[in-house]
Design a protein around this motif. Structure first.
Motif, mmCIF file in Angstrom:
data_model
loop_
_atom_site.group_PDB
_atom_site.id
_atom_site.type_symbol
_atom_site.label_atom_id
_atom_site.label_comp_id
_atom_site.label_asym_id
_atom_site.label_seq_id
_atom_site.Cartn_x
_atom_site.Cartn_y
_atom_site.Cartn_z
ATOM 1 N N GLY A 141 0.796 -1.223 0.000
ATOM 2 C CA GLY A 141 0.000 0.000 0.000
ATOM 3 C C GLY A 141 0.825 1.268 0.000
ATOM 4 N N VAL A 142 2.084 1.204 0.481
ATOM 5 C CA VAL A 142 2.948 2.392 0.451
ATOM 6 C C VAL A 142 3.860 2.377 -0.770
ATOM 7 C CG1 VAL A 142 2.883 2.713 2.944
ATOM 8 C CG2 VAL A 142 4.727 1.337 1.944
ATOM 9 N N GLY A 143 3.586 1.463 -1.710
ATOM 10 C CA GLY A 143 4.309 1.459 -2.974
ATOM 11 C C GLY A 143 5.545 0.590 -3.015
ATOM 12 N N THR A 144 5.739 -0.255 -2.014
ATOM 13 C CA THR A 144 6.933 -1.103 -1.980
ATOM 14 C C THR A 144 6.645 -2.442 -2.653
ATOM 15 O OG1 THR A 144 7.643 -0.099 0.093
ATOM 16 C CG2 THR A 144 8.599 -2.240 -0.459
ATOM 17 N N PRO A 145 7.479 -2.855 -3.610
ATOM 18 C CA PRO A 145 7.307 -4.192 -4.195
ATOM 19 C C PRO A 145 7.279 -5.237 -3.086
ATOM 20 C CG PRO A 145 8.924 -2.935 -5.454
ATOM 21 C CD PRO A 145 8.613 -2.130 -4.221
ATOM 22 N N THR A 146 6.297 -6.119 -3.131
ATOM 23 C CA THR A 146 6.038 -7.025 -2.016
ATOM 24 C C THR A 146 5.799 -8.435 -2.522
ATOM 25 O OG1 THR A 146 5.087 -5.261 -0.652
ATOM 26 C CG2 THR A 146 4.474 -7.517 -0.094
ATOM 27 N N LEU A 147 6.452 -9.400 -1.871
ATOM 28 C CA LEU A 147 6.213 -10.803 -2.176
ATOM 29 C C LEU A 147 5.839 -11.493 -0.877
ATOM 30 C CD1 LEU A 147 6.210 -12.760 -4.547
ATOM 31 C CD2 LEU A 147 8.609 -13.299 -4.036
ATOM 32 N N ASP A 148 4.695 -12.161 -0.872
ATOM 33 C CA ASP A 148 4.099 -12.727 0.339
ATOM 34 C C ASP A 148 4.022 -14.250 0.217
ATOM 35 O OD1 ASP A 148 2.744 -12.954 2.758
ATOM 36 O OD2 ASP A 148 1.284 -11.397 2.279
ATOM 37 N N GLY A 149 3.849 -14.905 1.366
ATOM 38 C CA GLY A 149 3.698 -16.356 1.374
ATOM 39 C C GLY A 149 5.003 -17.103 1.219
ATOM 40 N N LEU A 150 6.121 -16.459 1.577
ATOM 41 C CA LEU A 150 7.432 -17.086 1.446
ATOM 42 C C LEU A 150 7.767 -18.027 2.602
ATOM 43 C CD1 LEU A 150 9.362 -13.956 0.170
ATOM 44 C CD2 LEU A 150 9.353 -16.175 -1.004
ATOM 45 N N GLY A 151 6.866 -18.147 3.558
ATOM 46 C CA GLY A 151 7.135 -18.934 4.743
ATOM 47 C C GLY A 151 6.884 -20.417 4.562
ATOM 48 N N ALA A 152 6.439 -21.058 5.638
ATOM 49 C CA ALA A 152 6.336 -22.515 5.685
ATOM 50 C C ALA A 152 5.333 -23.058 4.670
ATOM 51 C CB ALA A 152 5.943 -22.961 7.087
ATOM 52 N N VAL A 153 5.588 -24.275 4.238
ATOM 53 C CA VAL A 153 4.665 -25.026 3.390
ATOM 54 C C VAL A 153 3.912 -26.000 4.291
ATOM 55 C CG1 VAL A 153 4.434 -26.586 1.421
ATOM 56 C CG2 VAL A 153 6.208 -24.807 1.413
ATOM 57 N N GLY A 154 2.615 -26.028 4.163
ATOM 58 C CA GLY A 154 1.790 -26.900 4.996
ATOM 59 C C GLY A 154 0.332 -26.550 4.807
ATOM 60 N N GLY A 155 -0.384 -26.344 5.913
ATOM 61 C CA GLY A 155 -1.795 -25.984 5.792
ATOM 62 C C GLY A 155 -2.469 -25.899 7.155
ATOM 63 N N GLY A 156 -3.764 -25.592 7.115
ATOM 64 C CA GLY A 156 -4.573 -25.586 8.317
ATOM 65 C C GLY A 156 -4.404 -24.386 9.210
ATOM 66 N N ALA A 157 -4.035 -23.240 8.651
ATOM 67 C CA ALA A 157 -3.877 -22.041 9.471
ATOM 68 C C ALA A 157 -5.154 -21.775 10.269
ATOM 69 C CB ALA A 157 -3.564 -20.833 8.592
ATOM 70 N N HIS A 158 -5.015 -21.500 11.568
ATOM 71 C CA HIS A 158 -6.116 -21.174 12.477
ATOM 72 C C HIS A 158 -7.014 -22.382 12.766
ATOM 73 C CE1 HIS A 158 -6.050 -16.588 11.301
ATOM 74 N NE2 HIS A 158 -4.835 -17.102 11.483
ATOM 75 N N ALA A 159 -6.637 -23.560 12.341
ATOM 76 C CA ALA A 159 -7.513 -24.725 12.473
ATOM 77 C C ALA A 159 -6.813 -25.858 13.214
ATOM 78 C CB ALA A 159 -7.970 -25.202 11.096
ATOM 79 N N ALA A 160 -7.614 -26.851 13.621
ATOM 80 C CA ALA A 160 -7.075 -27.968 14.399
ATOM 81 C C ALA A 160 -6.034 -28.764 13.627
ATOM 82 C CB ALA A 160 -8.217 -28.882 14.837
ATOM 83 N N HIS A 161 -6.104 -28.744 12.287
ATOM 84 C CA HIS A 161 -5.152 -29.528 11.497
ATOM 85 C C HIS A 161 -3.961 -28.682 11.023
ATOM 86 C CE1 HIS A 161 -7.816 -27.689 8.528
ATOM 87 N NE2 HIS A 161 -6.911 -27.915 7.595
ATOM 88 N N GLU A 162 -3.699 -27.573 11.691
ATOM 89 C CA GLU A 162 -2.544 -26.749 11.331
ATOM 90 C C GLU A 162 -1.269 -27.597 11.340
ATOM 91 O OE1 GLU A 162 -0.390 -22.513 12.516
ATOM 92 O OE2 GLU A 162 -2.015 -23.286 13.763
ATOM 93 N N HIS A 163 -0.460 -27.460 10.270
ATOM 94 C CA HIS A 163 0.740 -28.296 10.185
ATOM 95 C C HIS A 163 1.751 -27.694 9.216
ATOM 96 C CE1 HIS A 163 -1.646 -29.614 6.704
ATOM 97 N NE2 HIS A 163 -0.500 -29.980 6.151
ATOM 98 N N VAL A 164 2.986 -28.130 9.361
ATOM 99 C CA VAL A 164 4.102 -27.711 8.515
ATOM 100 C C VAL A 164 4.775 -28.966 7.963
ATOM 101 C CG1 VAL A 164 6.405 -26.648 8.512
ATOM 102 C CG2 VAL A 164 4.515 -25.552 9.747
ATOM 103 N N LEU A 165 5.103 -28.941 6.666
ATOM 104 C CA LEU A 165 5.860 -30.034 6.055
ATOM 105 C C LEU A 165 7.344 -29.778 6.280
ATOM 106 C CD1 LEU A 165 3.852 -30.446 2.715
ATOM 107 C CD2 LEU A 165 3.530 -31.629 4.912
ATOM 108 N N VAL A 166 7.946 -30.575 7.137
ATOM 109 C CA VAL A 166 9.314 -30.326 7.587
ATOM 110 C C VAL A 166 10.304 -30.349 6.429
ATOM 111 C CG1 VAL A 166 11.187 -31.272 8.998
ATOM 112 C CG2 VAL A 166 8.853 -31.159 9.905
ATOM 113 N N ALA A 167 10.123 -31.233 5.475
ATOM 114 C CA ALA A 167 11.088 -31.376 4.379
ATOM 115 C C ALA A 167 11.196 -30.120 3.523
ATOM 116 C CB ALA A 167 10.703 -32.571 3.504
#
Length: 391
Positions: free
Chosen positions: A329-355
Protein backbone atom coordinates in the motif's frame (compact mmCIF):
# COMPACT_ATOMS: atom_id res chain seq x y z
CA UNK A 1 21.53 -30.99 -8.20
CA UNK A 2 20.89 -29.05 -5.02
CA UNK A 3 22.65 -25.75 -4.63
CA UNK A 4 25.16 -25.65 -1.75
CA UNK A 5 22.96 -23.24 0.17
CA UNK A 6 20.07 -25.69 0.19
CA UNK A 7 22.40 -28.41 1.43
CA UNK A 8 23.63 -26.09 4.17
CA UNK A 9 20.07 -25.36 5.26
CA UNK A 10 19.35 -29.08 5.38
CA UNK A 11 22.28 -29.48 7.75
CA UNK A 12 20.76 -26.76 9.91
CA UNK A 13 17.28 -28.34 9.94
CA UNK A 14 17.62 -29.75 13.49
CA UNK A 15 18.42 -26.24 14.73
CA UNK A 16 15.42 -24.83 12.85
CA UNK A 17 13.11 -27.43 14.38
CA UNK A 18 14.42 -26.70 17.87
CA UNK A 19 13.94 -22.97 17.34
CA UNK A 20 10.40 -23.41 16.04
CA UNK A 21 9.51 -25.60 18.99
CA UNK A 22 10.84 -22.96 21.36
CA UNK A 23 8.54 -20.37 19.78
CA UNK A 24 5.48 -22.62 19.54
CA UNK A 25 5.54 -23.80 23.15
CA UNK A 26 5.42 -20.17 24.25
CA UNK A 27 1.75 -19.46 23.50
CA UNK A 28 1.05 -15.96 22.22
CA UNK A 29 -2.62 -15.11 21.62
CA UNK A 30 -2.84 -11.58 20.22
CA UNK A 31 -5.28 -10.30 22.83
CA UNK A 32 -3.11 -11.28 25.80
CA UNK A 33 -0.47 -8.57 26.24
CA UNK A 34 1.48 -10.54 28.83
CA UNK A 35 1.59 -13.60 26.59
CA UNK A 36 2.73 -11.53 23.62
CA UNK A 37 5.45 -9.93 25.76
CA UNK A 38 6.62 -13.37 26.92
CA UNK A 39 6.67 -14.57 23.33
CA UNK A 40 8.71 -11.52 22.33
CA UNK A 41 11.28 -12.54 24.94
CA UNK A 42 11.55 -15.97 23.35
CA UNK A 43 11.73 -14.61 19.80
CA UNK A 44 14.38 -12.15 20.93
CA UNK A 45 16.44 -14.89 22.55
CA UNK A 46 16.25 -17.19 19.53
CA UNK A 47 17.01 -14.31 17.17
CA UNK A 48 20.01 -13.19 19.18
CA UNK A 49 21.33 -16.76 19.14
CA UNK A 50 21.04 -16.99 15.35
CA UNK A 51 21.86 -13.41 14.34
CA UNK A 52 24.40 -12.52 16.99
CA UNK A 53 22.68 -9.34 18.13
CA UNK A 54 19.65 -8.52 20.22
CA UNK A 55 16.72 -6.78 18.55
CA UNK A 56 15.33 -3.37 19.31
CA UNK A 57 12.18 -3.80 21.37
CA UNK A 58 9.38 -1.47 20.30
CA UNK A 59 6.45 -1.37 22.71
CA UNK A 60 3.31 0.38 21.50
CA UNK A 61 0.23 0.48 23.75
CA UNK A 62 1.69 -2.37 25.77
CA UNK A 63 2.32 -4.58 22.75
CA UNK A 64 5.83 -5.74 21.88
CA UNK A 65 7.39 -5.68 18.41
CA UNK A 66 10.98 -6.58 17.54
CA UNK A 67 13.32 -5.05 14.96
CA UNK A 68 16.77 -6.12 13.80
CA UNK A 69 18.36 -3.52 11.47
CA UNK A 70 21.72 -4.44 9.95
CA UNK A 71 24.27 -1.97 8.62
CA UNK A 72 24.70 1.74 9.12
CA UNK A 73 23.01 2.87 5.90
CA UNK A 74 19.38 2.82 4.80
CA UNK A 75 17.57 -0.48 4.63
CA UNK A 76 17.10 -2.02 1.20
CA UNK A 77 15.10 -5.14 2.03
CA UNK A 78 12.44 -5.53 4.73
CA UNK A 79 11.80 -9.08 5.93
CA UNK A 80 8.49 -9.17 7.75
CA UNK A 81 6.73 -11.55 10.11
CA UNK A 82 4.65 -11.75 13.30
CA UNK A 83 4.84 -13.83 16.47
CA UNK A 84 1.25 -13.52 17.74
CA UNK A 85 -1.30 -16.25 17.00
CA UNK A 86 -5.04 -16.85 17.13
CA UNK A 87 -4.69 -19.73 19.58
CA UNK A 88 -5.84 -19.11 23.19
CA UNK A 89 -3.71 -19.95 26.19
CA UNK A 90 -3.98 -23.65 26.99
CA UNK A 91 -4.12 -24.80 23.36
CA UNK A 92 -0.90 -26.79 23.80
CA UNK A 93 -2.81 -29.16 26.07
CA UNK A 94 -4.98 -30.28 23.16
CA UNK A 95 -2.62 -29.45 20.27
CA UNK A 96 0.90 -30.18 21.52
CA UNK A 97 4.01 -29.50 19.50
CA UNK A 98 4.95 -32.70 17.64
CA UNK A 99 6.99 -33.77 14.63
CA UNK A 100 5.77 -37.12 13.34
CA UNK A 101 6.49 -38.64 9.92
CA UNK A 102 7.82 -35.36 8.63
CA UNK A 103 4.80 -33.31 9.71
CA UNK A 104 5.06 -30.64 12.39
CA UNK A 105 2.00 -29.73 14.41
CA UNK A 106 1.28 -27.22 17.14
CA UNK A 107 -0.60 -23.95 17.65
CA UNK A 108 0.83 -21.26 15.42
CA UNK A 109 3.51 -23.44 13.83
CA UNK A 110 2.25 -22.72 10.30
CA UNK A 111 0.89 -19.23 10.93
CA UNK A 112 3.58 -18.18 11.41
CA UNK A 113 6.24 -19.16 13.90
CA UNK A 114 8.02 -21.41 11.43
CA UNK A 115 8.26 -18.43 9.09
CA UNK A 116 9.87 -16.30 11.80
CA UNK A 117 12.54 -18.93 12.37
CA UNK A 118 13.08 -19.35 8.63
CA UNK A 119 13.65 -15.61 8.32
CA UNK A 120 16.29 -15.71 11.07
CA UNK A 121 18.18 -18.59 9.47
CA UNK A 122 17.92 -17.04 6.01
CA UNK A 123 19.41 -13.75 7.20
CA UNK A 124 22.05 -15.53 9.29
CA UNK A 125 23.32 -17.26 6.12
CA UNK A 126 23.97 -13.98 4.29
CA UNK A 127 27.64 -13.09 3.74
CA UNK A 128 26.72 -9.42 4.26
CA UNK A 129 23.53 -8.38 6.06
CA UNK A 130 23.97 -4.65 5.59
CA UNK A 131 20.75 -3.18 4.28
CA UNK A 132 18.44 -5.84 5.75
CA UNK A 133 15.77 -5.16 8.36
CA UNK A 134 13.87 -7.97 10.07
CA UNK A 135 10.64 -6.81 11.71
CA UNK A 136 8.61 -9.25 13.83
CA UNK A 137 5.36 -7.76 15.11
CA UNK A 138 2.96 -8.84 17.84
CA UNK A 139 -0.53 -7.92 16.64
CA UNK A 140 -1.00 -9.05 13.03
CA UNK A 141 -3.81 -11.46 13.84
CA UNK A 142 -6.00 -8.62 15.14
CA UNK A 143 -5.35 -6.26 12.23
CA UNK A 144 -1.99 -4.76 13.29
CA UNK A 145 -3.50 -1.79 15.17
CA UNK A 146 -0.24 -0.86 16.93
CA UNK A 147 2.24 -1.97 14.29
CA UNK A 148 0.77 -0.59 11.07
CA UNK A 149 2.58 2.75 11.29
CA UNK A 150 5.83 0.96 12.09
CA UNK A 151 5.43 -1.45 9.17
CA UNK A 152 4.65 1.32 6.72
CA UNK A 153 7.56 3.41 7.97
CA UNK A 154 9.97 0.50 7.57
CA UNK A 155 8.65 -0.43 4.13
CA UNK A 156 8.45 3.00 2.53
CA UNK A 157 11.16 3.50 -0.08
CA UNK A 158 12.63 -0.01 0.21
CA UNK A 159 13.55 -2.07 -2.83
CA UNK A 160 11.41 -4.96 -1.57
CA UNK A 161 9.37 -6.34 1.31
CA UNK A 162 9.47 -10.10 1.75
CA UNK A 163 6.68 -11.47 3.92
CA UNK A 164 7.33 -14.81 5.61
CA UNK A 165 3.64 -15.60 6.09
CA UNK A 166 2.76 -19.24 5.43
CA UNK A 167 2.42 -20.28 1.82
CA UNK A 168 -0.80 -21.11 0.02
CA UNK A 169 -1.69 -24.69 -0.93
CA UNK A 170 1.21 -26.58 -2.40
CA UNK A 171 3.71 -23.91 -1.42
CA UNK A 172 2.32 -21.25 -3.76
CA UNK A 173 3.40 -17.68 -3.11
CA UNK A 174 0.71 -15.10 -2.48
CA UNK A 175 1.01 -12.45 -5.14
CA UNK A 176 -2.42 -10.87 -4.69
CA UNK A 177 -4.41 -10.26 -1.51
CA UNK A 178 -7.77 -8.61 -1.15
CA UNK A 179 -8.06 -5.48 0.91
CA UNK A 180 -9.75 -5.95 4.29
CA UNK A 181 -12.27 -3.67 6.02
CA UNK A 182 -13.92 -4.42 9.36
CA UNK A 183 -17.07 -2.79 10.77
CA UNK A 184 -19.52 -2.83 13.66
CA UNK A 185 -23.11 -1.85 12.91
CA UNK A 186 -24.77 -0.78 16.17
CA UNK A 187 -28.50 -0.27 16.68
CA UNK A 188 -30.25 1.47 19.55
CA UNK A 189 -33.97 0.84 20.03
CA UNK A 190 -36.25 0.96 23.05
CA UNK A 191 -37.16 -1.84 25.45
CA UNK A 192 -40.74 -2.86 26.23
CA UNK A 193 -42.54 -5.94 27.54
CA UNK A 194 -42.88 -8.34 24.58
CA UNK A 195 -46.28 -9.61 25.77
CA UNK A 196 -47.94 -6.64 27.46
CA UNK A 197 -46.98 -3.72 25.22
CA UNK A 198 -44.57 -4.61 22.41
CA UNK A 199 -45.90 -1.63 20.42
CA UNK A 200 -44.22 0.71 22.88
CA UNK A 201 -40.79 -0.69 22.01
CA UNK A 202 -38.41 -0.08 19.13
CA UNK A 203 -37.17 -3.53 18.19
CA UNK A 204 -33.41 -3.53 17.72
CA UNK A 205 -33.48 -7.10 16.35
CA UNK A 206 -35.87 -6.14 13.57
CA UNK A 207 -33.73 -3.12 12.73
CA UNK A 208 -30.66 -5.30 12.66
CA UNK A 209 -32.39 -7.66 10.24
CA UNK A 210 -32.98 -4.78 7.84
CA UNK A 211 -29.37 -3.65 8.14
CA UNK A 212 -27.92 -7.15 7.72
CA UNK A 213 -29.74 -7.49 4.41
CA UNK A 214 -28.65 -4.01 3.33
CA UNK A 215 -25.00 -4.73 4.12
CA UNK A 216 -25.12 -8.13 2.47
CA UNK A 217 -26.47 -6.54 -0.68
CA UNK A 218 -23.35 -4.40 -1.12
CA UNK A 219 -21.28 -7.33 -2.35
CA UNK A 220 -20.21 -7.51 -5.99
CA UNK A 221 -19.09 -11.07 -6.82
CA UNK A 222 -18.16 -10.10 -10.37
CA UNK A 223 -15.47 -7.77 -9.00
CA UNK A 224 -14.44 -10.10 -6.19
CA UNK A 225 -16.01 -7.91 -3.49
CA UNK A 226 -17.46 -9.79 -0.52
CA UNK A 227 -19.50 -8.14 2.25
CA UNK A 228 -20.18 -10.68 4.97
CA UNK A 229 -22.25 -10.00 8.12
CA UNK A 230 -20.75 -12.18 10.83
CA UNK A 231 -21.21 -12.10 14.61
CA UNK A 232 -24.52 -10.61 15.78
CA UNK A 233 -26.07 -10.02 19.21
CA UNK A 234 -29.27 -8.37 20.37
CA UNK A 235 -31.56 -8.17 23.36
CA UNK A 236 -31.41 -9.29 26.97
CA UNK A 237 -34.33 -11.63 27.73
CA UNK A 238 -36.80 -13.67 25.73
CA UNK A 239 -39.81 -11.57 26.78
CA UNK A 240 -38.35 -8.11 26.21
CA UNK A 241 -38.33 -6.04 23.02
CA UNK A 242 -34.58 -5.66 22.38
CA UNK A 243 -33.29 -2.18 23.15
CA UNK A 244 -29.87 -2.60 21.52
CA UNK A 245 -27.89 -4.88 19.27
CA UNK A 246 -24.98 -5.00 16.86
CA UNK A 247 -23.36 -7.10 14.19
CA UNK A 248 -19.93 -7.27 12.59
CA UNK A 249 -19.20 -6.95 8.89
CA UNK A 250 -16.17 -8.38 7.11
CA UNK A 251 -15.42 -6.77 3.74
CA UNK A 252 -12.86 -8.06 1.21
CA UNK A 253 -12.15 -6.23 -2.03
CA UNK A 254 -9.59 -6.78 -4.76
CA UNK A 255 -9.83 -3.15 -5.92
CA UNK A 256 -9.26 0.01 -3.93
CA UNK A 257 -12.28 1.67 -5.58
CA UNK A 258 -14.48 -1.19 -4.41
CA UNK A 259 -13.13 -0.95 -0.89
CA UNK A 260 -13.97 2.75 -0.82
CA UNK A 261 -17.41 2.21 -2.39
CA UNK A 262 -18.44 -0.26 0.29
CA UNK A 263 -16.99 1.93 3.03
CA UNK A 264 -19.08 4.89 1.89
CA UNK A 265 -22.22 2.76 1.50
CA UNK A 266 -21.95 1.24 4.97
CA UNK A 267 -21.48 4.62 6.59
CA UNK A 268 -24.51 5.87 4.65
CA UNK A 269 -26.86 3.24 6.07
CA UNK A 270 -29.95 4.76 7.68
CA UNK A 271 -32.46 3.34 10.18
CA UNK A 272 -35.61 1.74 8.77
CA UNK A 273 -37.77 1.68 11.91
CA UNK A 274 -39.11 4.97 13.29
CA UNK A 275 -37.10 6.14 16.31
CA UNK A 276 -34.36 3.55 15.82
CA UNK A 277 -30.80 4.89 15.97
CA UNK A 278 -27.93 3.52 13.91
CA UNK A 279 -24.14 3.86 14.21
CA UNK A 280 -21.54 2.32 11.88
CA UNK A 281 -18.00 2.06 13.24
CA UNK A 282 -15.02 1.00 11.17
CA UNK A 283 -12.76 1.84 8.24
CA UNK A 284 -10.69 -0.04 5.68
CA UNK A 285 -8.02 -1.91 7.60
CA UNK A 286 -5.72 -3.18 4.86
CA UNK A 287 -5.50 -1.98 1.25
CA UNK A 288 -5.40 -4.60 -1.52
CA UNK A 289 -2.08 -6.15 -2.46
CA UNK A 290 -2.28 -5.86 -6.24
CA UNK A 291 -0.54 -8.19 -8.68
CA UNK A 292 1.45 -5.23 -9.98
CA UNK A 293 3.18 -4.97 -6.58
CA UNK A 294 4.48 -8.52 -6.72
CA UNK A 295 4.85 -9.62 -10.34
CA UNK A 296 8.45 -8.53 -10.90
CA UNK A 297 9.56 -9.92 -7.52
CA UNK A 298 7.84 -13.22 -8.24
CA UNK A 299 9.66 -13.53 -11.56
CA UNK A 300 12.94 -12.80 -9.81
CA UNK A 301 12.20 -15.34 -7.07
CA UNK A 302 11.36 -17.95 -9.71
CA UNK A 303 14.78 -17.45 -11.30
CA UNK A 304 16.46 -17.73 -7.91
CA UNK A 305 14.54 -20.93 -7.12
CA UNK A 306 15.63 -22.45 -10.42
CA UNK A 307 19.24 -21.55 -9.67
CA UNK A 308 18.97 -23.31 -6.32
CA UNK A 309 17.60 -26.46 -7.93
CA UNK A 310 14.22 -26.02 -6.26
CA UNK A 311 10.88 -26.96 -7.88
CA UNK A 312 9.25 -24.22 -9.99
CA UNK A 313 7.44 -21.61 -7.94
CA UNK A 314 3.70 -21.11 -8.27
CA UNK A 315 1.52 -18.16 -7.30
CA UNK A 316 -2.05 -17.52 -6.25
CA UNK A 317 -4.46 -14.72 -5.34
CA UNK A 318 -6.05 -15.07 -1.89
CA UNK A 319 -8.80 -13.35 0.05
CA UNK A 320 -6.99 -13.15 3.37
CA UNK A 321 -5.03 -10.08 4.38
CA UNK A 322 -1.56 -9.76 5.89
CA UNK A 323 0.95 -7.06 6.72
CA UNK A 324 2.07 -7.39 3.10
CA UNK A 325 -1.03 -5.37 2.23
CA UNK A 326 0.49 -2.46 4.15
CA UNK A 327 3.90 -2.68 2.49
CA UNK A 328 2.32 -2.84 -0.96
CA UNK A 329 0.00 0.00 0.00
CA UNK A 330 2.95 2.39 0.45
CA UNK A 331 4.31 1.46 -2.97
CA UNK A 332 6.93 -1.10 -1.98
CA UNK A 333 7.31 -4.19 -4.20
CA UNK A 334 6.04 -7.02 -2.02
CA UNK A 335 6.21 -10.80 -2.18
CA UNK A 336 4.10 -12.73 0.34
CA UNK A 337 3.70 -16.36 1.37
CA UNK A 338 7.43 -17.09 1.45
CA UNK A 339 7.14 -18.93 4.74
CA UNK A 340 6.34 -22.52 5.68
CA UNK A 341 4.67 -25.03 3.39
CA UNK A 342 1.79 -26.90 5.00
CA UNK A 343 -1.80 -25.98 5.79
CA UNK A 344 -4.57 -25.59 8.32
CA UNK A 345 -3.88 -22.04 9.47
CA UNK A 346 -6.12 -21.17 12.48
CA UNK A 347 -7.51 -24.73 12.47
CA UNK A 348 -7.08 -27.97 14.40
CA UNK A 349 -5.15 -29.53 11.50
CA UNK A 350 -2.54 -26.75 11.33
CA UNK A 351 0.74 -28.30 10.18
CA UNK A 352 4.10 -27.71 8.52
CA UNK A 353 5.86 -30.03 6.06
CA UNK A 354 9.31 -30.33 7.59
CA UNK A 355 11.09 -31.38 4.38
CA UNK A 356 10.18 -28.06 2.74
CA UNK A 357 11.79 -25.85 5.41
CA UNK A 358 15.41 -25.91 4.15
CA UNK A 359 14.53 -25.10 0.56
CA UNK A 360 12.24 -22.22 1.51
CA UNK A 361 14.82 -20.76 3.89
CA UNK A 362 17.46 -21.03 1.18
CA UNK A 363 15.14 -19.32 -1.30
CA UNK A 364 14.59 -16.38 1.06
CA UNK A 365 18.30 -16.07 1.80
CA UNK A 366 19.32 -16.16 -1.85
CA UNK A 367 16.56 -13.75 -2.85
CA UNK A 368 17.60 -11.24 -0.18
CA UNK A 369 21.21 -11.51 -1.32
CA UNK A 370 20.19 -10.86 -4.92
CA UNK A 371 18.09 -7.87 -3.96
CA UNK A 372 20.92 -6.41 -1.88
CA UNK A 373 23.24 -6.84 -4.83
CA UNK A 374 20.83 -5.04 -7.13
CA UNK A 375 20.17 -8.13 -9.22
CA UNK A 376 23.64 -8.07 -10.79
CA UNK A 377 24.66 -11.51 -9.53
CA UNK A 378 22.96 -14.80 -10.32
CA UNK A 379 21.78 -17.41 -7.89
CA UNK A 380 25.00 -19.42 -8.15
CA UNK A 381 26.76 -16.51 -6.44
CA UNK A 382 24.29 -16.46 -3.56
CA UNK A 383 25.26 -16.92 0.10
CA UNK A 384 28.11 -19.33 0.69
CA UNK A 385 27.50 -22.81 2.03
CA UNK A 386 29.98 -22.51 4.88
CA UNK A 387 27.57 -20.45 6.98
CA UNK A 388 29.45 -17.21 6.43
CA UNK A 389 27.76 -14.41 8.23
CA UNK A 390 26.35 -16.59 11.01
CA UNK A 391 27.27 -15.50 14.51
Amino acid sequence: MDHALVSRMRELLPEMLADIEELVVCESPSADLAAVAASADVVSRVGEKRLGVAPERIVVAGRTHLRWAFGDGPSTVLVLGHHDTVWPLGSLATHPFTVVDGVMRGPGCFDMKAGVVMAMHAIAALPDRSGVTLLVTGDEEIGSPTSRDLIEEEARGRAAALVLEASADGGALKTERKGVSLYQVKVKGRAAHAGLEPERGVNATVELAHQVLAANGLADPALGTTVTPTVMSSGTTGNTVPAAGEFSVDVRAALVDEQLRVDAALHALAPVLPEAELEVVGVPNRPPLMASASSALFDHAAEVAAGLGLPPLTRVAVGGGSDGNFTAGVGTPTLDGLGAVGGGAHAAHEHVLVAELPGRAALVSALVAQLLDGGRSNSTNSPASDGAGRP
